[in-house]
Design a protein around this motif. Structure first.
Motif, PDB file in Angstrom:
ATOM      1  N   ALA A 154      -2.178  -7.859   8.965  1.00 44.56           N
ATOM      2  CA  ALA A 154      -0.776  -8.227   8.841  1.00 44.56           C
ATOM      3  C   ALA A 154      -0.172  -8.602  10.183  1.00 44.56           C
ATOM      4  O   ALA A 154      -0.491  -8.009  11.218  1.00 44.56           O
ATOM      5  CB  ALA A 154       0.014  -7.073   8.232  1.00 44.56           C
ATOM      6  N   THR A 155       0.730  -9.584  10.155  1.00 44.13           N
ATOM      7  CA  THR A 155       1.510  -9.940  11.325  1.00 44.13           C
ATOM      8  C   THR A 155       2.747  -9.068  11.425  1.00 44.13           C
ATOM      9  O   THR A 155       3.240  -8.770  12.510  1.00 44.13           O
ATOM     10  CB  THR A 155       1.935 -11.421  11.247  1.00 44.13           C
ATOM     11  OG1 THR A 155       0.774 -12.232  11.071  1.00 44.13           O
ATOM     12  CG2 THR A 155       2.656 -11.851  12.513  1.00 44.13           C
ATOM     13  N   ILE A 184       0.837  -1.200   0.000  1.00 41.42           N
ATOM     14  CA  ILE A 184       0.000   0.000   0.000  1.00 41.42           C
ATOM     15  C   ILE A 184       0.873   1.252   0.000  1.00 41.42           C
ATOM     16  O   ILE A 184       1.780   1.386   0.821  1.00 41.42           O
ATOM     17  CB  ILE A 184      -0.930   0.031   1.231  1.00 41.42           C
ATOM     18  CG1 ILE A 184      -1.726  -1.272   1.332  1.00 41.42           C
ATOM     19  CG2 ILE A 184      -1.872   1.224   1.167  1.00 41.42           C
ATOM     20  CD1 ILE A 184      -2.547  -1.379   2.588  1.00 41.42           C
ATOM     21  N   ARG A 185       0.605   2.163  -0.916  1.00 52.67           N
ATOM     22  CA  ARG A 185       1.262   3.476  -0.898  1.00 52.67           C
ATOM     23  C   ARG A 185       0.446   4.387   0.021  1.00 52.67           C
ATOM     24  O   ARG A 185      -0.711   4.690  -0.276  1.00 52.67           O
ATOM     25  CB  ARG A 185       1.340   4.065  -2.303  1.00 52.67           C
ATOM     26  CG  ARG A 185       2.019   5.440  -2.349  1.00 52.67           C
ATOM     27  CD  ARG A 185       2.195   5.931  -3.770  1.00 52.67           C
ATOM     28  NE  ARG A 185       3.087   5.066  -4.541  1.00 52.67           N
ATOM     29  CZ  ARG A 185       3.472   5.305  -5.794  1.00 52.67           C
ATOM     30  NH1 ARG A 185       3.042   6.401  -6.419  1.00 52.67           N
ATOM     31  NH2 ARG A 185       4.272   4.463  -6.420  1.00 52.67           N
ATOM     32  N   VAL A 186       1.056   4.800   1.107  1.00 50.48           N
ATOM     33  CA  VAL A 186       0.305   5.563   2.111  1.00 50.48           C
ATOM     34  C   VAL A 186       0.617   7.056   2.074  1.00 50.48           C
ATOM     35  O   VAL A 186      -0.064   7.840   2.746  1.00 50.48           O
ATOM     36  CB  VAL A 186       0.572   5.017   3.532  1.00 50.48           C
ATOM     37  CG1 VAL A 186       0.094   3.580   3.652  1.00 50.48           C
ATOM     38  CG2 VAL A 186       2.046   5.133   3.907  1.00 50.48           C
ATOM     39  N   ARG A 222       4.331  -1.655  17.942  1.00 49.79           N
ATOM     40  CA  ARG A 222       4.316  -2.565  19.084  1.00 49.79           C
ATOM     41  C   ARG A 222       2.994  -2.506  19.836  1.00 49.79           C
ATOM     42  O   ARG A 222       2.530  -3.495  20.402  1.00 49.79           O
ATOM     43  CB  ARG A 222       5.460  -2.212  20.035  1.00 49.79           C
ATOM     44  CG  ARG A 222       6.827  -2.668  19.536  1.00 49.79           C
ATOM     45  CD  ARG A 222       7.915  -2.168  20.453  1.00 49.79           C
ATOM     46  NE  ARG A 222       9.218  -2.682  20.060  1.00 49.79           N
ATOM     47  CZ  ARG A 222      10.374  -2.150  20.454  1.00 49.79           C
ATOM     48  NH1 ARG A 222      10.353  -1.069  21.232  1.00 49.79           N
ATOM     49  NH2 ARG A 222      11.515  -2.681  20.068  1.00 49.79           N
ATOM     50  N   LEU A 223       2.359  -1.348  19.831  1.00 48.73           N
ATOM     51  CA  LEU A 223       1.100  -1.187  20.558  1.00 48.73           C
ATOM     52  C   LEU A 223      -0.042  -1.979  19.932  1.00 48.73           C
ATOM     53  O   LEU A 223      -1.022  -2.306  20.611  1.00 48.73           O
ATOM     54  CB  LEU A 223       0.726   0.300  20.620  1.00 48.73           C
ATOM     55  CG  LEU A 223       1.726   1.216  21.356  1.00 48.73           C
ATOM     56  CD1 LEU A 223       1.262   2.666  21.258  1.00 48.73           C
ATOM     57  CD2 LEU A 223       1.879   0.793  22.808  1.00 48.73           C
ATOM     58  N   ILE A 224       0.079  -2.275  18.643  1.00 48.80           N
ATOM     59  CA  ILE A 224      -0.969  -3.055  17.970  1.00 48.80           C
ATOM     60  C   ILE A 224      -0.460  -4.455  17.623  1.00 48.80           C
ATOM     61  O   ILE A 224      -1.045  -5.152  16.802  1.00 48.80           O
ATOM     62  CB  ILE A 224      -1.484  -2.329  16.705  1.00 48.80           C
ATOM     63  CG1 ILE A 224      -0.341  -2.055  15.711  1.00 48.80           C
ATOM     64  CG2 ILE A 224      -2.179  -1.039  17.071  1.00 48.80           C
ATOM     65  CD1 ILE A 224      -0.816  -1.513  14.378  1.00 48.80           C
ATOM     66  N   ASN A 225       0.662  -4.840  18.239  1.00 47.68           N
ATOM     67  CA  ASN A 225       1.213  -6.187  18.085  1.00 47.68           C
ATOM     68  C   ASN A 225       1.583  -6.516  16.629  1.00 47.68           C
ATOM     69  O   ASN A 225       1.336  -7.614  16.134  1.00 47.68           O
ATOM     70  CB  ASN A 225       0.237  -7.237  18.612  1.00 47.68           C
ATOM     71  CG  ASN A 225       0.925  -8.568  18.918  1.00 47.68           C
ATOM     72  OD1 ASN A 225       2.110  -8.593  19.263  1.00 47.68           O
ATOM     73  ND2 ASN A 225       0.186  -9.657  18.783  1.00 47.68           N
ATOM     74  N   VAL A 226       2.164  -5.542  15.951  1.00 45.46           N
ATOM     75  CA  VAL A 226       2.647  -5.725  14.584  1.00 45.46           C
ATOM     76  C   VAL A 226       4.149  -5.462  14.571  1.00 45.46           C
ATOM     77  O   VAL A 226       4.609  -4.471  15.151  1.00 45.46           O
ATOM     78  CB  VAL A 226       1.943  -4.767  13.596  1.00 45.46           C
ATOM     79  CG1 VAL A 226       2.611  -4.811  12.228  1.00 45.46           C
ATOM     80  CG2 VAL A 226       0.472  -5.125  13.482  1.00 45.46           C
ATOM     81  N   VAL A 252      -0.189   4.408   8.129  1.00 43.10           N
ATOM     82  CA  VAL A 252       0.683   3.227   8.157  1.00 43.10           C
ATOM     83  C   VAL A 252       0.009   2.100   8.926  1.00 43.10           C
ATOM     84  O   VAL A 252      -0.069   0.950   8.463  1.00 43.10           O
ATOM     85  CB  VAL A 252       2.043   3.573   8.796  1.00 43.10           C
ATOM     86  CG1 VAL A 252       2.892   2.313   8.981  1.00 43.10           C
ATOM     87  CG2 VAL A 252       2.783   4.600   7.951  1.00 43.10           C
ATOM     88  N   PHE A 253      -0.494   2.403  10.108  1.00 43.01           N
ATOM     89  CA  PHE A 253      -1.085   1.374  10.944  1.00 43.01           C
ATOM     90  C   PHE A 253      -2.445   0.925  10.407  1.00 43.01           C
ATOM     91  O   PHE A 253      -2.831  -0.238  10.558  1.00 43.01           O
ATOM     92  CB  PHE A 253      -1.210   1.874  12.382  1.00 43.01           C
ATOM     93  CG  PHE A 253       0.113   2.259  12.985  1.00 43.01           C
ATOM     94  CD1 PHE A 253       1.236   1.491  12.752  1.00 43.01           C
ATOM     95  CD2 PHE A 253       0.244   3.402  13.755  1.00 43.01           C
ATOM     96  CE1 PHE A 253       2.472   1.834  13.296  1.00 43.01           C
ATOM     97  CE2 PHE A 253       1.465   3.759  14.308  1.00 43.01           C
ATOM     98  CZ  PHE A 253       2.586   2.971  14.076  1.00 43.01           C
TER      99      PHE A 253
END
Length: 255
Positions: free
Chosen positions: A179-180, A153-155, A211-215, A170-171
């Motif tokens: 996504a993992t 994805i182009r963000v 890290r806050l969303i476990n990615v 991004v998130f």
């Protein structure tokens, strides 16, 4: 005097015939020897098609390449800018840019969801997309737990020397793709892939947010002219967590 005028007409007709003939010969050579046998001006003449049936088309093609500085620079030209050059116009500009874009897209992997396991593989995947742009763009490559690319994805898109990135975009890309892990990537139109201070700061900010969303943020690649820099390889990312199934190998990358 009549003989001179007749001679001039014959010369003019002969010149036009030679121009048309050279285009037809170029087309024939494609079928006999392949498109790789043609010079860049000849390829442009063929791409122009019917509009190439004018005198001096080969010279116009050569002049265009000289003016732009080659095919790569031609690919970077804005459509309006290109159409305003002598001998071009909207139709020719569109034909040239469409042909160049087809070539660039053909370099992309044929796999719809490729498995990318090294920084070098990521670079090879991104080069056709990021390698000839005049503006900075920022991509988020979203992966599942098997290193399979599920979304690219182009963000963000910026100017020639900067690209404002909203972490929320991004998130959001990572969450929508479920996504993992993600790999961040952006280009430097200057051709120098060396990360700036801003690039490093943004990366650390995004790693902390992920890290806050476990990615996991596996890497951030900066793509230049035929080269790239892996921030993981440079030690600019926090140490990856131990005990994961990821096999990301930045040591095989680097530009």
């Amino acid at each position: 005097m009549e003989w001179s005028m007749g001679e001039a007409w014959v010369d003019e007709a002969s010149a036009e015939a030679r121009a048309v003939g050279s285009v037809e010969q170029a087309r024939e050579r494609i079928f006999r020897l392949g498109a790789q046998a043609l010079t860049e001006p000849e390829l442009l003449c063929v791409a122009w098609g019917a509009s190439a049936r004018t005198r001096g088309v080969r010279e116009e093609a050569e002049a265009l390449l000289r003016h732009c500085g080659g095919l790569k620079a031609l690919l970077q030209a804005e459509p309006v800018e290109l159409s305003g050059l002598p001998g071009m116009g909207p139709r020719r500009a569109a034909q040239v840019l469409a042909a160049l874009e087809l070539g660039r897209r053909a370099q992309r992997t044929l796999e719809r969801r490729p498995r990318l396991r090294t920084a070098r593989e990521i670079h090879a995947y991104l080069t056709p997309v990021l390698g000839a742009l005049r503006r900075e763009v920022f991509h988020v490559l979203c992966f599942n737990a098997r290193n399979v690319l599920v979304h690219d994805i182009r963000v963000a898109e910026g100017t020639m020397n900067m690209c404002p990135v909203d972490p929320r975009e991004v998130f959001a890309a990572a969450l929508v793709s479920r996504a993992t892990a993600i790999v961040l990537a952006h280009n430097h139109p200057s051709g120098d892939p060396e990360p700036s201070v801003h690039d490093v700061g943004l990366t650390r900010h995004l790693v902390a947010g992920a890290r806050l969303i476990n990615v996991k943020v596996l890497d951030h690649l900066v793509v230049g002219d035929g080269a790239f820099v892996s921030m993981l390889e440079r030690g600019l990312l926090p140490e990856p967590e131990r005990g994961t199934a990821w096999e990301w190998n930045a040591a095989q990358g680097g530009g």
